[in-house]
Design a protein around this motif. Structure first.
Motif, PDB file in Angstrom:
ATOM      1  N   LYS A 107       1.225  -1.506   0.095  1.00  0.00           N
ATOM      2  CA  LYS A 107       0.002  -0.554  -0.533  1.00  0.00           C
ATOM      3  C   LYS A 107       0.954   1.099   0.121  1.00  0.00           C
ATOM      4  CE  LYS A 107      -4.629  -2.081   2.443  1.00  0.00           C
ATOM      5  NZ  LYS A 107      -4.630  -2.048   3.550  1.00  0.00           N
ATOM      6  N   LYS A 108       2.043   1.563   0.355  1.00  0.00           N
ATOM      7  CA  LYS A 108       3.029   2.435   0.380  1.00  0.00           C
ATOM      8  C   LYS A 108       3.652   2.809  -1.062  1.00  0.00           C
ATOM      9  CE  LYS A 108       3.005   2.796   5.008  1.00  0.00           C
ATOM     10  NZ  LYS A 108       2.361   3.817   5.754  1.00  0.00           N
ATOM     11  N   GLY A 109       2.965   2.029  -2.213  1.00  0.00           N
ATOM     12  CA  GLY A 109       3.166   2.338  -3.310  1.00  0.00           C
ATOM     13  C   GLY A 109       4.906   1.664  -3.930  1.00  0.00           C
ATOM     14  N   VAL A 110       4.896   0.412  -3.266  1.00  0.00           N
ATOM     15  CA  VAL A 110       6.044   0.507  -4.095  1.00  0.00           C
ATOM     16  C   VAL A 110       6.446  -1.085  -4.903  1.00  0.00           C
ATOM     17  CG1 VAL A 110       7.254  -0.696  -1.319  1.00  0.00           C
ATOM     18  CG2 VAL A 110       6.184  -1.805  -2.615  1.00  0.00           C
ATOM     19  N   LYS A 111       7.413  -0.288  -5.511  1.00  0.00           N
ATOM     20  CA  LYS A 111       7.991  -0.952  -7.079  1.00  0.00           C
ATOM     21  C   LYS A 111       8.569  -2.315  -7.169  1.00  0.00           C
ATOM     22  CE  LYS A 111      10.366  -0.833 -11.363  1.00  0.00           C
ATOM     23  NZ  LYS A 111       9.801  -1.919 -12.235  1.00  0.00           N
ATOM     24  N   VAL A 162       3.783  -5.998  -8.103  1.00  0.00           N
ATOM     25  CA  VAL A 162       5.139  -5.262  -7.580  1.00  0.00           C
ATOM     26  C   VAL A 162       6.364  -6.731  -7.875  1.00  0.00           C
ATOM     27  CG1 VAL A 162       5.903  -5.999  -4.645  1.00  0.00           C
ATOM     28  CG2 VAL A 162       4.355  -4.504  -5.666  1.00  0.00           C
ATOM     29  N   ASP A 163       7.173  -6.070  -7.991  1.00  0.00           N
ATOM     30  CA  ASP A 163       8.537  -7.174  -8.250  1.00  0.00           C
ATOM     31  C   ASP A 163       8.970  -7.440  -6.862  1.00  0.00           C
ATOM     32  OD1 ASP A 163       8.551  -6.490 -11.289  1.00  0.00           O
ATOM     33  OD2 ASP A 163       9.677  -5.213 -11.154  1.00  0.00           O
ATOM     34  N   VAL A 164       9.664  -8.976  -7.162  1.00  0.00           N
ATOM     35  CA  VAL A 164       9.766  -9.665  -5.105  1.00  0.00           C
ATOM     36  C   VAL A 164      11.336 -10.166  -5.734  1.00  0.00           C
ATOM     37  CG1 VAL A 164       8.079 -11.693  -6.336  1.00  0.00           C
ATOM     38  CG2 VAL A 164       9.122 -11.536  -4.341  1.00  0.00           C
ATOM     39  N   VAL A 170       4.111 -14.781  -3.656  1.00  0.00           N
ATOM     40  CA  VAL A 170       4.603 -13.808  -5.038  1.00  0.00           C
ATOM     41  C   VAL A 170       3.392 -14.181  -5.280  1.00  0.00           C
ATOM     42  CG1 VAL A 170       6.257 -15.192  -6.556  1.00  0.00           C
ATOM     43  CG2 VAL A 170       6.898 -15.600  -3.908  1.00  0.00           C
ATOM     44  N   ASP A 171       2.577 -14.613  -5.696  1.00  0.00           N
ATOM     45  CA  ASP A 171       1.774 -14.362  -6.904  1.00  0.00           C
ATOM     46  C   ASP A 171       0.284 -12.897  -6.256  1.00  0.00           C
ATOM     47  OD1 ASP A 171       2.063 -16.746  -8.308  1.00  0.00           O
ATOM     48  OD2 ASP A 171       0.214 -18.269  -7.357  1.00  0.00           O
ATOM     49  N   TYR A 172       0.902 -12.928  -5.114  1.00  0.00           N
ATOM     50  CA  TYR A 172       0.074 -11.931  -4.705  1.00  0.00           C
ATOM     51  C   TYR A 172       0.824 -10.202  -4.815  1.00  0.00           C
ATOM     52  CZ  TYR A 172      -0.777  -7.989  -1.270  1.00  0.00           C
ATOM     53  OH  TYR A 172      -1.221  -6.903  -0.571  1.00  0.00           O
ATOM     54  N   LEU A 173       1.733 -10.962  -4.438  1.00  0.00           N
ATOM     55  CA  LEU A 173       3.772  -9.647  -5.179  1.00  0.00           C
ATOM     56  C   LEU A 173       2.866  -8.913  -6.848  1.00  0.00           C
ATOM     57  CD1 LEU A 173       6.070  -9.981  -3.037  1.00  0.00           C
ATOM     58  CD2 LEU A 173       4.254  -8.756  -2.846  1.00  0.00           C
ATOM     59  N   LYS A 174       2.893 -10.652  -7.447  1.00  0.00           N
ATOM     60  CA  LYS A 174       2.744 -10.094  -8.767  1.00  0.00           C
ATOM     61  C   LYS A 174       1.709  -9.574  -9.641  1.00  0.00           C
ATOM     62  CE  LYS A 174       6.340 -13.382  -9.424  1.00  0.00           C
ATOM     63  NZ  LYS A 174       6.161 -14.727 -10.502  1.00  0.00           N
ATOM     64  N   LYS A 175       0.428 -10.174  -8.615  1.00  0.00           N
ATOM     65  CA  LYS A 175      -1.061  -9.619  -9.233  1.00  0.00           C
ATOM     66  C   LYS A 175      -0.715  -8.004  -8.859  1.00  0.00           C
ATOM     67  CE  LYS A 175      -3.097 -14.106  -9.180  1.00  0.00           C
ATOM     68  NZ  LYS A 175      -4.399 -14.532  -8.482  1.00  0.00           N
TER      69      LYS A 175
END
Length: 122
Positions: free
Chosen positions: A59-63, A90-92, A82-87
């Motif tokens: 929510k802080k707007g990270v890339k 957000v790169d992880v 990992v899927d949550y981030l990609k959706k």
């Protein structure tokens, strides 16, 4: 607003530049940091990092988010996380904690909007 540097890391202790708190596990994002309390989401080593652990940082707007799995990589990171981030666009990066801190600091120094979750023991 830039992501704060991780100033030091040793077994069970982390310091974030500009923050007086010593963390065992921490979350960092552009402009801030706080204790990562696993009890908030029911996280443990085998269940692993949950999407709920990452919501605040996302929510802080990270890339990019860097996840430190611990010094011995005991903390799991399930595919659903990992899927949550990609959706969320957000790169992880998922790494052993010392390597994760080094990568996070390098990204932060380049001005990337990076966040992180770091486990400083096992």
């Amino acid at each position: 607003m830039s992501s704060p540097e991780i100033a030091s890391l040793s077994w069970g202790q982390m310091k974030v530049k500009g923050c007086p708190t010593t963390y065992k596990d921490c979350k960092v994002w552009p402009g801030g940091s706080r204790t990562w309390d696993w009890r908030e989401t029911g996280t443990d080593h085998s269940r692993g990092v949950q999407p709920a652990d990452l919501e605040e940082v996302v929510k802080k707007g990270v890339k990019t988010v860097v996840i430190g799995r611990g010094m011995s990589e005991a903390l799991q990171v399930p595919a659903s996380t990992v899927d949550y981030l990609k959706k969320n666009g957000v790169d992880v990066l998922v790494l052993q904690t010392e390597k994760a801190v080094a990568e996070y600091n390098a990204l932060a120094a380049r001005g990337v909007r990076v966040g992180g979750l770091f486990h400083s023991t096992c």
